[in-house]
Every structure is written in C-alpha cells, then in structure tokens.
Design an enzyme around this catalytic site. Sequence first.
Site, PDB file in Angstrom:
ATOM      1  CG  ASP A  59      -1.993   1.326   1.135  1.00 35.38           C
ATOM      2  OD1 ASP A  59      -2.206   2.330   0.551  1.00 35.38           O
ATOM      3  OD2 ASP A  59      -2.414   1.864   2.673  1.00 35.38           O
ATOM      4  CB  SER A  60      -0.019   4.779  -0.494  1.00 36.21           C
ATOM      5  OG  SER A  60      -1.052   4.826   0.146  1.00 36.21           O
ATOM      6  CE1 TYR A  81       1.722   4.670  -3.778  1.00 33.06           C
ATOM      7  CE2 TYR A  81       0.560   2.804  -4.170  1.00 33.06           C
ATOM      8  CZ  TYR A  81       1.345   3.628  -3.989  1.00 33.06           C
ATOM      9  OH  TYR A  81       3.145   3.112  -4.266  1.00 33.06           O
ATOM     10  N   GLY A  82      -4.037   8.344  -3.247  1.00 37.35           N
ATOM     11  CA  GLY A  82      -5.803   8.416  -3.936  1.00 37.35           C
ATOM     12  C   GLY A  82      -5.513   9.936  -4.738  1.00 37.35           C
ATOM     13  CB  CYS A  91      -3.769   0.453  -2.267  1.00 38.34           C
ATOM     14  SG  CYS A  91      -3.821   2.423  -2.339  1.00 38.34           S
ATOM     15  CG  ASN A  92     -10.114   0.479  -1.885  1.00 38.21           C
ATOM     16  OD1 ASN A  92     -10.962  -0.459  -2.251  1.00 38.21           O
ATOM     17  ND2 ASN A  92      -9.850  -0.074  -0.887  1.00 38.21           N
ATOM     18  CB  SER A  93      -5.400   4.451  -5.479  1.00 41.88           C
ATOM     19  OG  SER A  93      -6.493   5.081  -4.211  1.00 41.88           O
ATOM     20  CD  GLU A 140      -0.297   7.252   5.694  1.00 48.58           C
ATOM     21  OE1 GLU A 140       0.821   7.439   6.463  1.00 48.58           O
ATOM     22  OE2 GLU A 140      -0.683   5.870   5.056  1.00 48.58           O
ATOM     23  CB  CYS A 172     -10.026   4.291   1.450  1.00 47.72           C
ATOM     24  SG  CYS A 172      -7.891   4.583   2.132  1.00 47.72           S
ATOM     25  CB  THR A 173      -6.881  -0.535   2.938  1.00 48.58           C
ATOM     26  OG1 THR A 173      -6.034   0.049   2.210  1.00 48.58           O
ATOM     27  CG2 THR A 173      -7.296  -1.609   1.780  1.00 48.58           C
ATOM     28  CG  HIS A 174      -5.617   4.995   5.148  1.00 44.68           C
ATOM     29  ND1 HIS A 174      -4.933   4.903   3.824  1.00 44.68           N
ATOM     30  CD2 HIS A 174      -4.524   5.284   5.635  1.00 44.68           C
ATOM     31  CE1 HIS A 174      -3.986   4.374   3.009  1.00 44.68           C
ATOM     32  NE2 HIS A 174      -3.420   5.504   4.485  1.00 44.68           N
TER      33      HIS A 174
END
Length: 269
Positions: free
Chosen positions: A12-13, A44-45, A75-77, A156, A188-190
Amino acid sequence: MFDSTAPIGIFDSGIGGMTVARAVTRLLPQENTIYFGDTAHLPYGDKSTAAIQAYSIKICNVLLQQKCKLILIACNSASAAAFELAREYVGSKAHVMNVIDPVVDYIKERYAAKTLGLIGTKQTVLSNVYKKKVDALDRDIILKSLATPLLAPMIEEGFFDNSISESIIARYLSDPGLDGISALILGCTHYPLIKKQIRLFYGGQVEILDTSEIVAHSLRAWLEQHYLTNQTGEGKRDFFVSDYTQSFEASTQLFFGQPTSLQHYPLWE
C-alpha cells in the site's frame, strides 16, 4: 507450482494496507508476510493512473525478488489503477489479488436490490471501477459513491479518534449523495481505522462493510483451494518502506503489538 512456505506480499502507499495485513495475519497466523509501504509516494489517491502503475510495478518486482507466492494490492486506488497491469507483469511467478473483487463478490451474495454507499479516494471513485463491477452483477444493486479525499491523509497523520476527524467524517457522511443507503463500503484500506466513528454517525442504521476482513477471508479461501497454506510456518513479519519515517514504524507497532524493524528499500536509487 508455488511453494506453500513462501511469503505473502502485501503493499500500500502507507499505513492503510496494514488493516488488511493485520486481518490476514489474524486469520492465517502461520503465514510469513512482507509488507511494503510506499511512504515516499503516499497517498496514492490523488496520483495519476500512470504514476500509480509505475509505483505498483516497482513494488511487485521487489516482492517477486522476495519469492512471494501471492501479492495482495492492499490499496483501492492501486487496485483500480494497476491490478490488470500488475497481474500481466507478474505472470505465473505469483498470484496477484486486489481488494475490490472480493468485496464485489461479497455484496453479490448479500445485497441484491439494495442501495449501497461507497466512500473512497478520488482515484477509486472517479475510476468507476466499483460501479462497473456492481452493475455487471445484474442484482439490481444501486451504488452511490462519494470521494472523501481528506480521510486518508488525516489518518496517516494520526487523526482518527478525535473531534477533528469526527467533524470531517460527519461532513462527508452528511452529503445528500449518500442518502438512503442500507450499507456503506469502506472503499479505502485506511478507513477501518475510523470505522467506530462512522458507525457512531449512523447509529446502527447503516451496516458498515469492513473490506479488510472480507479480503482476508477471500485470500485464505484462495490459498486453501490451491493447497498453498503454510502448515509449518511461525508467521514471520517483514516490513519494507520506500522512505523511512518514525511515524510509520510507530504505526507497525500499534497494529501488530510488538516492536518491528523497517527495511529501507527506495524504489528509485
């Protein structure tokens, strides 16, 4: 045939993909995992498709060098922008998974003729990838999508349980575009890190779909189907980052409950 003792690569980012990594390690504690956080390029979004594809291929190459049997784009993006390219690049060297298809499969079985909401980054929402896949199910599912670009950077920076995050979350979820939904996909995985606040906002009236759990179960099912679960492992965890940050190291300890060491691995020297 892949080696069942080989590691699972997850990338992921930033810290968002750790929600998926944690779900995977809880479900499959014997599996060895390598997590790559592309901290040099997060988030990344708001990046272009071409940039995300370039980062993803570089990271896939790193994970292939580590002999991973499976690479999960957590990561969805990146799943929206780079999955097909990454799968073509990796070829038969490893199995590649994204975090979108397992969620679409999940709602297919449970939400026919329902109205669902989706929140995610601009990249994920504007790609229309979820809507295209949901429409293709032919289950009369209406999907209402809303880009929520402030949420991932907010998380983040550590703002995921205070009045600041609460007001931003409420502002987004109050958008009329999400009216009338019976369930909300955290695209979004966040976002599982703010699941509690999202649930409180809806007061139990809307089901919250934690995609990290759905993806982890799908990953386990694929390993079992192909007889690739690690029967002898002790669950070694390795963490790579493209740019070292103390906050990322602290986050790994928060997620996994033990001190971890980060290996600095720049994508471009």
